[in-house]
Design an enzyme around this catalytic site. Structure first.
Site: not given
Ligand code: OAD
Length: 222
Positions: A86, A102, A110, A131, A133, A196, A214
């Protein structure tokens, strides 16, 4: 080609991830901050957390991995970037063809009239924001237990299912439905490449697992 990104792609920009060492969910409980129930219970607390994250992200810059994806988008006729992030760093790097599963921390919604607008101020001058409103505004993001933006998952599935190559970058791949795109792409015949720093539940199913940051690996791959 389709790409799925998660918080790990922004880690080298200084934006904390959710899981793992230094992850946000170590210090905070998701159910206290990222659910509709938490917002109803204490909108100020939820907004303080989002305000802090907005300030932090506003100081961050897109890194080499965000920029490499822009190069890929320029080169590929068929290309969709699907992000769980986000933070808006893909937009700031210059990505265009993007599905924000997300939502977007830089948008407000609002809770009364449903209006939806951008707001890039960090910090916000008043918490919680309202907002025009008079209704209480909420962050324009998807919280746990909420549906994804209308039709977006279908569009993401279409892109993943049609892709010859599916790149999965910096996501723990444990939050659904986003994580389901990995097996979906594989079943559709895509070569799946994971980038990853660590293993994920899909590591032994992907065609190629690249271990490392990355920001270093993606520019070399591109
Ligand atoms: P996570 O924080 O769960 O996972 C981050 C991933 O990035 C892990 O697998 C790390 O090993 C990897 N990582 C860390 N540093 C890195 C780097 N420099 N290069 C490559 N990989 C790296 O994040 P998300 O999977 O995005 O949702 O989490 C998914 C969702 O859970 C988010 O969108 C959020 C969260 O709660 C909501 O808030 C609804």
């Amino acid at each position: 080609m389709a790409v799925l990104t998660g918080a790990g792609i922004s880690a080298e920009s200084g934006v904390p991830t959710f899981r793992g060492d230094g992850g946000l969910w170590k210090d905070y409980k998701a159910e206290d901050l990222a659910t509709p129930e938490a917002f109803v219970k204490d909108p100020r607390l939820v907004w303080e957390w989002y305000n802090w994250r907005r300030e932090l992200i506003s100081k961050a810059l897109p890194n080499a991995a965000h920029k490499a994806l822009v190069q890929l988008e320029i080169r590929k006729r068929e290309y969709t970037l699907i992000t769980q992030n986000v933070d808006g760093l893909h937009d700031r790097a210059g990505s265009g063809r993007m599905l924000k599963l997300h939502g977007d921390i830089w948008r407000m919604r609002c809770t009364v009239c449903g209006a939806n607008w951008p707001d890039r101020r960090a910090p916000l001058p008043k918490i919680p924001p309202h907002c025009a409103c008079g209704g209480l505004a909420r962050p324009g993001v998807v919280w746990f237990g909420e549906p994804l933006p209308d039709g977006m998952m279908k569009e993401a599935e279409h892109a993943a299912g049609a892709a010859e190559v599916f790149l999965v970058i910096g996501t723990a791949a444990v939050v659904y439905p986003a994580a389901s795109l990995v097996p979906y792409a594989k079943q559709g015949g895509a070569k799946v490449i994971e980038i990853n720093t660590d293993d994920t539940p899909f590591t032994n199913q992907v065609d190629c697992a690249l271990r490392g940051p990355a920001g270093e690996l993606l520019p070399r791959l591109v």
